[in-house]
Design a protein around this motif. Sequence first.
Motif, PDB file in Angstrom:
ATOM      1  N   VAL A 224       0.832  -1.209   0.000  1.00 19.40           N
ATOM      2  CA  VAL A 224       0.000   0.000   0.000  1.00 19.40           C
ATOM      3  C   VAL A 224       0.862   1.253   0.000  1.00 19.40           C
ATOM      4  N   LEU A 225       1.889   1.272   0.851  1.00 20.89           N
ATOM      5  CA  LEU A 225       2.760   2.443   0.928  1.00 20.89           C
ATOM      6  C   LEU A 225       3.489   2.679  -0.395  1.00 20.89           C
ATOM      7  N   VAL A 226       3.995   1.614  -1.000  1.00 19.33           N
ATOM      8  CA  VAL A 226       4.712   1.747  -2.272  1.00 19.33           C
ATOM      9  C   VAL A 226       3.776   2.272  -3.364  1.00 19.33           C
ATOM     10  N   ILE A 227       2.547   1.763  -3.404  1.00 18.94           N
ATOM     11  CA  ILE A 227       1.575   2.238  -4.399  1.00 18.94           C
ATOM     12  C   ILE A 227       1.294   3.726  -4.205  1.00 18.94           C
ATOM     13  N   PHE A 228       1.108   4.161  -2.956  1.00 22.20           N
ATOM     14  CA  PHE A 228       0.863   5.576  -2.689  1.00 22.20           C
ATOM     15  C   PHE A 228       2.039   6.431  -3.135  1.00 22.20           C
ATOM     16  N   ILE A 229       3.252   5.972  -2.868  1.00 22.95           N
ATOM     17  CA  ILE A 229       4.445   6.733  -3.261  1.00 22.95           C
ATOM     18  C   ILE A 229       4.530   6.850  -4.776  1.00 22.95           C
ATOM     19  N   VAL A 230       4.321   5.735  -5.470  1.00 27.93           N
ATOM     20  CA  VAL A 230       4.404   5.741  -6.932  1.00 27.93           C
ATOM     21  C   VAL A 230       3.328   6.641  -7.533  1.00 27.93           C
ATOM     22  N   LEU A 231       2.087   6.512  -7.047  1.00 28.93           N
ATOM     23  CA  LEU A 231       0.999   7.340  -7.569  1.00 28.93           C
ATOM     24  C   LEU A 231       1.248   8.819  -7.305  1.00 28.93           C
TER      25      LEU A 231
ATOM     26  N   MET B 199       5.693  10.663   2.273  1.00 31.76           N
ATOM     27  CA  MET B 199       5.316   9.257   2.170  1.00 31.76           C
ATOM     28  C   MET B 199       6.543   8.359   2.172  1.00 31.76           C
ATOM     29  N   PHE B 200       7.607   8.779   1.472  1.00 35.82           N
ATOM     30  CA  PHE B 200       8.835   7.987   1.452  1.00 35.82           C
ATOM     31  C   PHE B 200       9.462   7.961   2.848  1.00 35.82           C
ATOM     32  N   GLY B 201       9.419   9.096   3.546  1.00 36.47           N
ATOM     33  CA  GLY B 201       9.940   9.141   4.909  1.00 36.47           C
ATOM     34  C   GLY B 201       9.169   8.238   5.846  1.00 36.47           C
ATOM     35  N   LEU B 202       7.847   8.163   5.659  1.00 38.41           N
ATOM     36  CA  LEU B 202       7.030   7.267   6.475  1.00 38.41           C
ATOM     37  C   LEU B 202       7.425   5.810   6.223  1.00 38.41           C
ATOM     38  N   LEU B 203       7.632   5.459   4.955  1.00 35.07           N
ATOM     39  CA  LEU B 203       8.091   4.110   4.630  1.00 35.07           C
ATOM     40  C   LEU B 203       9.439   3.833   5.286  1.00 35.07           C
ATOM     41  N   CYS B 204      10.343   4.813   5.220  1.00 33.44           N
ATOM     42  CA  CYS B 204      11.668   4.649   5.845  1.00 33.44           C
ATOM     43  C   CYS B 204      11.539   4.467   7.353  1.00 33.44           C
TER      44      CYS B 204
END
Length: 218
Positions: free
Chosen positions: A61-68, A101-106
Amino acid sequence: MSVGVEARREASVWRRGWSFVRRALLLELRIYASIGRFIARRPAIARGSAGFSYHKPVLTVLVIFIVLSAVEIPIVDLIVHGWPVVRVAFLIVGIWGVTWMFGLLCAYLMRPHTVGPDGIRVRQGLEVDLAFSWDDIASVSRARRVDEPKSPRFEVTDASRTLVYRMQDETDIEIELEKPTVVRLPGGGANGGEQIITGVRIWVDDPQAFMDEVRKHL
Protein backbone atom coordinates in the motif's frame (compact mmCIF):
# COMPACT_ATOMS: atom_id res chain seq x y z
CA MET A 1 -15.07 35.16 37.69
CA SER A 2 -16.01 35.17 34.01
CA VAL A 3 -12.74 36.95 33.18
CA GLY A 4 -10.78 34.17 34.90
CA VAL A 5 -12.70 31.45 33.07
CA GLU A 6 -12.15 33.21 29.74
CA ALA A 7 -8.42 33.55 30.46
CA ARG A 8 -8.14 29.85 31.27
CA ARG A 9 -9.98 28.95 28.07
CA GLU A 10 -7.67 31.16 26.04
CA ALA A 11 -4.60 29.64 27.71
CA SER A 12 -5.95 26.17 26.98
CA VAL A 13 -6.45 27.03 23.31
CA TRP A 14 -2.88 28.32 23.09
CA ARG A 15 -1.54 25.16 24.77
CA ARG A 16 -3.43 22.93 22.36
CA GLY A 17 -2.27 25.03 19.42
CA TRP A 18 1.36 24.91 20.52
CA SER A 19 1.10 21.17 21.16
CA PHE A 20 -0.21 20.64 17.62
CA VAL A 21 2.56 22.78 16.06
CA ARG A 22 5.25 21.08 18.14
CA ARG A 23 4.02 17.62 17.17
CA ALA A 24 3.89 18.58 13.48
CA LEU A 25 7.46 19.90 13.62
CA LEU A 26 8.70 16.76 15.36
CA LEU A 27 7.00 14.58 12.76
CA GLU A 28 8.64 16.58 9.98
CA LEU A 29 12.07 16.18 11.59
CA ARG A 30 11.54 12.46 12.07
CA ILE A 31 10.63 12.11 8.40
CA TYR A 32 14.03 13.44 7.35
CA ALA A 33 15.82 11.56 10.14
CA SER A 34 14.25 8.31 8.90
CA ILE A 35 15.32 9.04 5.32
CA GLY A 36 18.82 9.76 6.60
CA ARG A 37 18.92 6.44 8.44
CA PHE A 38 17.69 4.66 5.33
CA ILE A 39 20.42 6.22 3.17
CA ALA A 40 23.08 5.46 5.78
CA ARG A 41 21.61 1.97 6.37
CA ARG A 42 21.54 2.55 10.12
CA PRO A 43 18.30 1.22 11.65
CA ALA A 44 17.48 2.36 15.17
CA ILE A 45 18.65 -0.79 16.94
CA ALA A 46 20.65 -0.58 20.15
CA ARG A 47 23.94 -2.47 20.42
CA GLY A 48 23.30 -6.05 21.46
CA SER A 49 19.64 -5.95 20.44
CA ALA A 50 17.87 -7.61 17.51
CA GLY A 51 15.39 -5.78 15.27
CA PHE A 52 12.10 -7.21 14.03
CA SER A 53 10.13 -5.65 11.20
CA TYR A 54 6.37 -5.11 11.16
CA HIS A 55 5.86 -3.38 7.82
CA LYS A 56 5.06 -6.26 5.45
CA PRO A 57 1.23 -6.02 5.68
CA VAL A 58 1.31 -2.36 4.60
CA LEU A 59 4.39 -2.33 2.36
CA THR A 60 2.47 -2.74 -0.91
CA VAL A 61 0.00 0.00 0.00
CA LEU A 62 2.76 2.44 0.93
CA VAL A 63 4.71 1.75 -2.27
CA ILE A 64 1.58 2.24 -4.40
CA PHE A 65 0.86 5.58 -2.69
CA ILE A 66 4.45 6.73 -3.26
CA VAL A 67 4.40 5.74 -6.93
CA LEU A 68 1.00 7.34 -7.57
CA SER A 69 2.07 10.54 -5.79
CA ALA A 70 5.25 10.68 -7.88
CA VAL A 71 3.36 10.08 -11.16
CA GLU A 72 0.84 12.75 -10.21
CA ILE A 73 3.48 15.51 -10.09
CA PRO A 74 4.29 15.72 -13.84
CA ILE A 75 0.62 15.22 -14.75
CA VAL A 76 -0.51 18.15 -12.59
CA ASP A 77 2.48 20.20 -13.78
CA LEU A 78 1.37 19.68 -17.37
CA ILE A 79 -2.18 20.77 -16.56
CA VAL A 80 -1.20 24.00 -14.74
CA HIS A 81 1.81 24.77 -16.94
CA GLY A 82 0.30 28.07 -18.06
CA TRP A 83 -0.05 29.48 -14.50
CA PRO A 84 3.47 29.87 -13.03
CA VAL A 85 2.39 30.65 -9.46
CA VAL A 86 -0.04 27.76 -9.32
CA ARG A 87 2.51 25.51 -10.99
CA VAL A 88 5.20 26.27 -8.42
CA ALA A 89 2.76 25.81 -5.54
CA PHE A 90 1.62 22.43 -6.84
CA LEU A 91 5.23 21.34 -7.42
CA ILE A 92 6.18 22.21 -3.85
CA VAL A 93 3.17 20.43 -2.39
CA GLY A 94 3.65 17.42 -4.67
CA ILE A 95 7.36 16.99 -3.89
CA TRP A 96 6.72 17.47 -0.17
CA GLY A 97 3.97 14.83 -0.29
CA VAL A 98 6.19 12.26 -2.00
CA THR A 99 9.01 13.01 0.45
CA TRP A 100 6.64 12.60 3.40
CA MET A 101 5.32 9.26 2.17
CA PHE A 102 8.83 7.99 1.45
CA GLY A 103 9.94 9.14 4.91
CA LEU A 104 7.03 7.27 6.47
CA LEU A 105 8.09 4.11 4.63
CA CYS A 106 11.67 4.65 5.84
CA ALA A 107 10.37 5.01 9.41
CA TYR A 108 8.68 1.62 9.17
CA LEU A 109 11.88 0.11 7.81
CA MET A 110 14.37 1.85 10.11
CA ARG A 111 12.44 1.82 13.41
CA PRO A 112 11.70 -1.87 14.05
CA HIS A 113 10.60 -3.52 17.27
CA THR A 114 13.69 -4.59 19.21
CA VAL A 115 14.53 -7.29 21.73
CA GLY A 116 17.73 -7.03 23.73
CA PRO A 117 19.39 -7.18 27.14
CA ASP A 118 17.44 -4.15 28.36
CA GLY A 119 14.04 -5.46 27.30
CA ILE A 120 11.58 -4.92 24.44
CA ARG A 121 10.94 -1.73 22.49
CA VAL A 122 7.58 -1.52 20.76
CA ARG A 123 7.52 0.80 17.78
CA GLN A 124 5.21 1.84 15.00
CA GLY A 125 5.86 4.40 12.28
CA LEU A 126 7.18 7.82 13.21
CA GLU A 127 6.05 8.35 16.78
CA VAL A 128 5.46 5.20 18.80
CA ASP A 129 8.49 4.05 20.81
CA LEU A 130 7.66 2.27 24.08
CA ALA A 131 10.42 0.68 26.16
CA PHE A 132 9.67 -2.19 28.55
CA SER A 133 12.40 -3.67 30.72
CA TRP A 134 12.43 -7.38 31.49
CA ASP A 135 11.39 -6.50 35.04
CA ASP A 136 8.25 -4.88 33.58
CA ILE A 137 7.32 -7.94 31.54
CA ALA A 138 5.43 -10.91 32.99
CA SER A 139 5.15 -12.96 29.79
CA VAL A 140 5.45 -12.81 26.01
CA SER A 141 3.42 -15.16 23.85
CA ARG A 142 2.67 -15.80 20.23
CA ALA A 143 -1.07 -15.24 19.69
CA ARG A 144 -2.36 -14.29 16.26
CA ARG A 145 -5.62 -12.37 16.26
CA VAL A 146 -7.66 -10.60 13.59
CA ASP A 147 -9.83 -7.78 14.91
CA GLU A 148 -12.75 -5.97 13.36
CA PRO A 149 -11.80 -2.89 11.30
CA LYS A 150 -11.60 0.30 13.38
CA SER A 151 -11.43 -1.63 16.63
CA PRO A 152 -10.51 0.48 19.69
CA ARG A 153 -6.85 1.14 20.46
CA PHE A 154 -7.39 -0.20 23.99
CA GLU A 155 -8.99 -3.51 24.95
CA VAL A 156 -10.50 -3.08 28.39
CA THR A 157 -11.83 -5.73 30.77
CA ASP A 158 -12.42 -5.69 34.52
CA ALA A 159 -8.86 -6.90 35.13
CA SER A 160 -6.84 -5.56 32.19
CA ARG A 161 -6.26 -2.68 29.79
CA THR A 162 -4.30 -3.79 26.73
CA LEU A 163 -2.77 -1.40 24.21
CA VAL A 164 -3.12 -2.75 20.66
CA TYR A 165 -1.00 -1.82 17.63
CA ARG A 166 -2.46 -3.66 14.67
CA MET A 167 -1.22 -3.99 11.13
CA GLN A 168 -4.11 -4.50 8.74
CA ASP A 169 -6.28 -5.34 11.78
CA GLU A 170 -3.93 -8.15 12.88
CA THR A 171 -1.60 -8.83 15.81
CA ASP A 172 0.51 -11.90 16.53
CA ILE A 173 2.48 -11.13 19.70
CA GLU A 174 1.04 -10.45 23.15
CA ILE A 175 3.10 -8.90 25.95
CA GLU A 176 1.69 -9.09 29.47
CA LEU A 177 3.12 -6.69 32.06
CA GLU A 178 3.84 -7.46 35.70
CA LYS A 179 1.63 -4.60 36.91
CA PRO A 180 -0.33 -1.63 35.53
CA THR A 181 2.25 0.59 33.84
CA VAL A 182 2.11 4.21 32.75
CA VAL A 183 3.20 4.88 29.15
CA ARG A 184 3.21 8.11 27.19
CA LEU A 185 1.56 7.86 23.78
CA PRO A 186 1.67 10.39 20.93
CA GLY A 187 -1.20 12.78 20.42
CA GLY A 188 -3.95 13.85 22.76
CA GLY A 189 -7.50 12.90 23.56
CA ALA A 190 -8.57 9.54 24.91
CA ASN A 191 -5.82 7.61 23.08
CA GLY A 192 -2.86 9.93 23.69
CA GLY A 193 -0.78 11.30 26.53
CA GLU A 194 -0.17 9.28 29.69
CA GLN A 195 -2.07 6.00 29.71
CA ILE A 196 -2.13 3.10 32.15
CA ILE A 197 -1.87 -0.34 30.52
CA THR A 198 -1.45 -3.93 31.64
CA GLY A 199 -0.29 -5.35 28.31
CA VAL A 200 0.46 -4.76 24.64
CA ARG A 201 -0.49 -6.60 21.47
CA ILE A 202 1.62 -6.01 18.35
CA TRP A 203 2.30 -7.34 14.89
CA VAL A 204 5.72 -8.81 14.04
CA ASP A 205 6.56 -10.04 10.54
CA ASP A 206 8.54 -13.00 11.91
CA PRO A 207 6.94 -13.94 15.26
CA GLN A 208 8.94 -17.18 15.59
CA ALA A 209 12.27 -15.34 15.39
CA PHE A 210 10.92 -12.73 17.81
CA MET A 211 9.99 -15.39 20.34
CA ASP A 212 13.33 -17.16 19.92
CA GLU A 213 15.10 -13.90 20.81
CA VAL A 214 12.77 -13.27 23.76
CA ARG A 215 13.58 -16.70 25.21
CA LYS A 216 17.27 -15.73 25.37
CA HIS A 217 16.43 -13.02 27.89
CA LEU A 218 13.14 -13.85 29.62
